[in-house]
Motif scaffolding. Structure first.
Motif, PDB file in Angstrom:
ATOM      1  N   SER A   6       0.840  -1.195   0.000  1.00  0.00           N
ATOM      2  CA  SER A   6       0.000   0.000   0.000  1.00  0.00           C
ATOM      3  C   SER A   6       0.874   1.244   0.000  1.00  0.00           C
ATOM      4  O   SER A   6       2.080   1.174   0.267  1.00  0.00           O
ATOM      5  N   CYS A   7       0.226   2.360  -0.286  1.00  0.00           N
ATOM      6  CA  CYS A   7       0.870   3.651  -0.080  1.00  0.00           C
ATOM      7  C   CYS A   7       0.903   3.917   1.420  1.00  0.00           C
ATOM      8  O   CYS A   7       0.473   3.083   2.223  1.00  0.00           O
ATOM      9  N   HIS A   8       1.330   5.083   1.836  1.00  0.00           N
ATOM     10  CA  HIS A   8       1.457   5.348   3.270  1.00  0.00           C
ATOM     11  C   HIS A   8       0.109   5.414   3.965  1.00  0.00           C
ATOM     12  O   HIS A   8      -0.079   4.865   5.054  1.00  0.00           O
ATOM     13  N   CYS A   9      -0.866   6.068   3.339  1.00  0.00           N
ATOM     14  CA  CYS A   9      -2.162   6.267   4.007  1.00  0.00           C
ATOM     15  C   CYS A   9      -3.142   5.140   3.697  1.00  0.00           C
ATOM     16  O   CYS A   9      -4.262   5.153   4.192  1.00  0.00           O
ATOM     17  N   ARG A  10      -2.753   4.206   2.850  1.00  0.00           N
ATOM     18  CA  ARG A  10      -3.545   3.027   2.485  1.00  0.00           C
ATOM     19  C   ARG A  10      -4.750   3.326   1.597  1.00  0.00           C
ATOM     20  O   ARG A  10      -5.634   2.484   1.453  1.00  0.00           O
ATOM     21  N   GLN A  11      -4.782   4.488   1.028  1.00  0.00           N
ATOM     22  CA  GLN A  11      -5.837   4.751   0.050  1.00  0.00           C
ATOM     23  C   GLN A  11      -5.627   3.883  -1.189  1.00  0.00           C
ATOM     24  O   GLN A  11      -6.578   3.535  -1.883  1.00  0.00           O
ATOM     25  N   VAL A  12      -4.363   3.575  -1.482  1.00  0.00           N
ATOM     26  CA  VAL A  12      -4.006   2.675  -2.577  1.00  0.00           C
ATOM     27  C   VAL A  12      -3.432   1.408  -1.956  1.00  0.00           C
ATOM     28  O   VAL A  12      -2.376   1.443  -1.314  1.00  0.00           O
ATOM     29  N   PHE A  69       0.283   6.727  -8.314  1.00  0.00           N
ATOM     30  CA  PHE A  69       0.638   7.232  -6.995  1.00  0.00           C
ATOM     31  C   PHE A  69      -0.619   7.676  -6.261  1.00  0.00           C
ATOM     32  O   PHE A  69      -1.693   7.838  -6.850  1.00  0.00           O
ATOM     33  N   CYS A  70      -0.463   7.858  -4.968  1.00  0.00           N
ATOM     34  CA  CYS A  70      -1.596   8.242  -4.136  1.00  0.00           C
ATOM     35  C   CYS A  70      -1.698   9.760  -4.096  1.00  0.00           C
ATOM     36  O   CYS A  70      -0.752  10.424  -3.689  1.00  0.00           O
ATOM     37  N   PRO A  71      -2.860  10.307  -4.485  1.00  0.00           N
ATOM     38  CA  PRO A  71      -2.997  11.759  -4.470  1.00  0.00           C
ATOM     39  C   PRO A  71      -3.094  12.328  -3.059  1.00  0.00           C
ATOM     40  O   PRO A  71      -2.975  13.531  -2.860  1.00  0.00           O
ATOM     41  N   ARG A  72      -3.311  11.456  -2.083  1.00  0.00           N
ATOM     42  CA  ARG A  72      -3.458  11.926  -0.700  1.00  0.00           C
ATOM     43  C   ARG A  72      -2.104  11.986   0.005  1.00  0.00           C
ATOM     44  O   ARG A  72      -1.728  13.021   0.537  1.00  0.00           O
ATOM     45  N   CYS A  73      -1.346  10.870  -0.009  1.00  0.00           N
ATOM     46  CA  CYS A  73      -0.072  10.857   0.725  1.00  0.00           C
ATOM     47  C   CYS A  73       1.130  10.992  -0.202  1.00  0.00           C
ATOM     48  O   CYS A  73       2.245  11.193   0.265  1.00  0.00           O
ATOM     49  N   GLY A  74       0.921  10.869  -1.495  1.00  0.00           N
ATOM     50  CA  GLY A  74       1.992  11.131  -2.454  1.00  0.00           C
ATOM     51  C   GLY A  74       2.920   9.970  -2.755  1.00  0.00           C
ATOM     52  O   GLY A  74       3.835  10.106  -3.565  1.00  0.00           O
TER      53      GLY A  74
HETATM   54 ZN   LIG Z   1      -1.762   7.311   0.287  1.00  0.00          ZN
END
Ligand SMILES: [Zn+2]
Length: 114
Positions: A6-12, A69-74
């Motif tokens: 996952s990305c850092h914030c787990r949105q992805v 990429f994640c638009p929230r955490c980058g």
């Molecule tokens: Zn994220």
């Protein structure tokens, strides 16, 4: 083995099926700036667990690779596209859970020369 990523914030979030035996450090213009350690898998081994519309996409140059990429955490978690003539997903091994990166051999790849 199945890996969770996952990305850092787990949105992805995604999972990858396979054996991670080495990672690739590519020196191309984007990989060197991302600092990613890549693991190339076939699309069949990769499963996105979150809606595709929750990701952002960056392309450049020949536009053949979609850098997700994640638009929230980058965080750039993976990229997909045609590499060396076949569809591939390049997973950022730094985004995988329970992987001891320091224990894996790192193969240098001269992507800058492509
Ligand atoms: Zn994220």
């Amino acid at each position: 083995m199945k890996y969770q990523g996952s990305c850092h914030c787990r949105q992805v979030a995604f999972e990858v099926e396979g054996e991670l035996t080495q990672v690739i450090a590519c020196n191309c213009s984007i990989c060197s700036k991302k600092g990613a350690l890549q693991w190339g898998v076939s699309p069949a081994a990769f499963r996105l667990l979150t809606p595709a519309e929750d990701m952002a996409t960056y392309t450049f140059g020949s536009q053949t690779i979609q850098h997700r990429f994640c638009p929230r955490c980058g965080v750039h978690a993976f990229a997909e596209g045609i590499l060396a003539g076949r569809p591939m997903v390049m997973v950022n091994a730094r985004c995988l859970e329970e992987v001891e990166l320091a224990a894996l051999p790192v193969r240098q790849f001269d992507g800058r020369s492509l």
